[in-house]
Design an enzyme around this catalytic site. Structure first.
Site, PDB file in Angstrom:
ATOM      1  N   SER A  60      -3.355  -5.855   8.997  1.00  0.00           N
ATOM      2  CA  SER A  60      -3.173  -4.431   9.271  1.00  0.00           C
ATOM      3  C   SER A  60      -4.334  -3.822  10.050  1.00  0.00           C
ATOM      4  O   SER A  60      -4.369  -2.616  10.257  1.00  0.00           O
ATOM      5  CB  SER A  60      -2.988  -3.667   7.947  1.00  0.00           C
ATOM      6  OG  SER A  60      -1.837  -4.103   7.274  1.00  0.00           O
ATOM      7  N   GLY A  97       0.671  -5.702  10.650  1.00  0.00           N
ATOM      8  CA  GLY A  97       0.681  -4.793   9.510  1.00  0.00           C
ATOM      9  C   GLY A  97       0.932  -3.349   9.847  1.00  0.00           C
ATOM     10  O   GLY A  97       0.774  -2.474   8.996  1.00  0.00           O
ATOM     11  N   SER A 154       0.824  -1.216   0.000  1.00  0.00           N
ATOM     12  CA  SER A 154       0.000   0.000   0.000  1.00  0.00           C
ATOM     13  C   SER A 154       0.854   1.261   0.000  1.00  0.00           C
ATOM     14  O   SER A 154       0.512   2.249  -0.652  1.00  0.00           O
ATOM     15  CB  SER A 154      -0.924   0.005   1.213  1.00  0.00           C
ATOM     16  OG  SER A 154      -1.787  -1.106   1.197  1.00  0.00           O
ATOM     17  N   ASN A 155       1.979   1.252   0.727  1.00  0.00           N
ATOM     18  CA  ASN A 155       2.829   2.437   0.798  1.00  0.00           C
ATOM     19  C   ASN A 155       3.651   2.650  -0.458  1.00  0.00           C
ATOM     20  O   ASN A 155       4.280   3.693  -0.613  1.00  0.00           O
ATOM     21  CB  ASN A 155       3.730   2.345   2.028  1.00  0.00           C
ATOM     22  CG  ASN A 155       2.933   2.447   3.307  1.00  0.00           C
ATOM     23  OD1 ASN A 155       2.541   3.529   3.724  1.00  0.00           O
ATOM     24  ND2 ASN A 155       2.646   1.310   3.918  1.00  0.00           N
ATOM     25  N   LYS A 190      -0.534 -11.002   6.585  1.00  0.00           N
ATOM     26  CA  LYS A 190      -0.228  -9.659   7.067  1.00  0.00           C
ATOM     27  C   LYS A 190      -1.549  -9.035   7.472  1.00  0.00           C
ATOM     28  O   LYS A 190      -2.412  -8.783   6.621  1.00  0.00           O
ATOM     29  CB  LYS A 190       0.447  -8.811   5.988  1.00  0.00           C
ATOM     30  CG  LYS A 190       0.724  -7.383   6.480  1.00  0.00           C
ATOM     31  CD  LYS A 190       0.981  -6.397   5.363  1.00  0.00           C
ATOM     32  CE  LYS A 190       1.060  -4.991   5.943  1.00  0.00           C
ATOM     33  NZ  LYS A 190       1.102  -3.943   4.895  1.00  0.00           N
TER      34      LYS A 190
END
Length: 325
Positions: A196, A220, A75-76, A194
């Site tokens: 989050s 996450g 996502s980042n 993962k």
């Protein structure tokens, strides 16, 4: 669990079909995911092209930090804003620079199962050791356990590398149900999750319900990393590691060695800056913080917008009040 080098050698000695049969027959060759992974940002030029020179400079700095590996196109990394070709090229560029002993986990999730299968194949072909597959979410009202189990099973059946499930409800509006995770944990080519969401009771329950499987849980976010370790997580994929990577590796070391009081003190200092670069101000804040700490964050790709002056001041306060700036 095999070392990274042993895992890659086993893959290289077998045809894809033979490798898939080996995966289906046994979980013994599962990679060890324990440790800290930064989900690296994608630097862009002023014209919003991927800036490979600055990416390489970031990678050289990350090589000095004891990460387990890197997550690329998470996502980042602004993966929804990159073309498929760009997503693959970035992974290939990172693989060519990354130290051989480090794991490369590549985001290959797409909305359709077919597209995810195709991108997973491409990520593996350019050197990904593991793929991170996010929950499809555009039709989230129909993404019940049955649909998600079918999706991830098909991906794992075909993937030439292990699959890590990715539940990020803040971005998708969809949490991967516990019953689906438990069933998918039995698949020999699904290595872990993962998570989050930040619900520690959920994380603990998943660890408990999958303890009979070779299944690993990754936190996450850095804000609940210590809590996740305390209920059985093996590591974390944390946005803040792009900025405070050495500190997060230290938190990992303290947790693994049972030094909980020291870990608590460090964890508390990470909560506010982590919230600032994730749920509060997001990727633009992460990229701004990277600049303050000597990395190349740069601009985001449109339609993401830079921070306002007020947001920038708030971000700085969240770091300075905890002693990081």
């Amino acid at each position: 669990m095999l070392s990274v080098q042993m895992w890659r050698r086993a893959r290289s000695l077998l045809s894809r079909g033979a490798w898939t049969r080996v995966q289906s027959a046994s979980t013994a060759a599962r990679l060890d995911l324990s440790g800290i992974f930064p989900p690296i940002a994608t630097p862009f030029t002023t014209s919003e092209d991927v800036d490979y020179r600055r990416l390489e400079e970031n990678l050289q700095k990350y090589a000095k930090i004891p990460f387990k590996g890197l997550v690329v196109q998470g996502s980042n990394g602004e993966y929804p804003y990159l073309t498929e070709e760009e997503r693959v090229e970035v992974v290939q560029a990172v693989r060519s620079s990354l130290q051989p002993q480090k794991l490369l986990m590549a985001g290959s999730g797409c909305e359709s199962t077919k597209a995810t299968l195709q991108l997973t194949e491409k990520m593996a072909a350019v050197g990904a050791d593991v793929v991170l597959v996010v929950t499809p979410c555009f039709y989230k009202g129909k993404m019940d356990s049955q649909a998600l189990i079918q999706h991830f099973t098909k991906v794992a059946d075909s993937s030439p590398v292990p699959v890590v499930l990715y539940s990020v409800p803040a971005n998708t509006g969809l949490e991967l149900p516990v019953d689906a995770v438990v069933q998918l944990s039995q698949h020999p080519n699904i290595a872990g999750l993962k998570d989050s969401g930040g619900d520690i009771t959920r994380i603990g329950l998943i660890v408990h319900k999958t303890k009979g499987q070779d299944f690993q849980l990754l936190a996450g976010s850095a804000g609940f990393l210590m809590a996740a370790y305390s209920v059985g997580a093996v590591g974390g994929v944390c946005a803040l590691a792009n900025v405070l990577g050495q500190e997060l590796c230290e938190l990992e070391r303290l947790c693994v060695s049972g030094r909980w009081e020291e870990a608590r003190v460090l964890q508390q200092r990470l909560i506010e800056p982590n919230a600032a670069v994730t749920r509060k101000l997001g990727v633009p804040a992460l990229k701004q913080a990277m600049e303050w700490f000597g990395f190349h964050g740069g601009a985001c790709r449109s339609p993401l917008q830079p921070l306002t002056e007020a947001e920038t001041q708030q971000l700085r306060r969240d770091f300075t009040s905890n002693g990081w700036l």
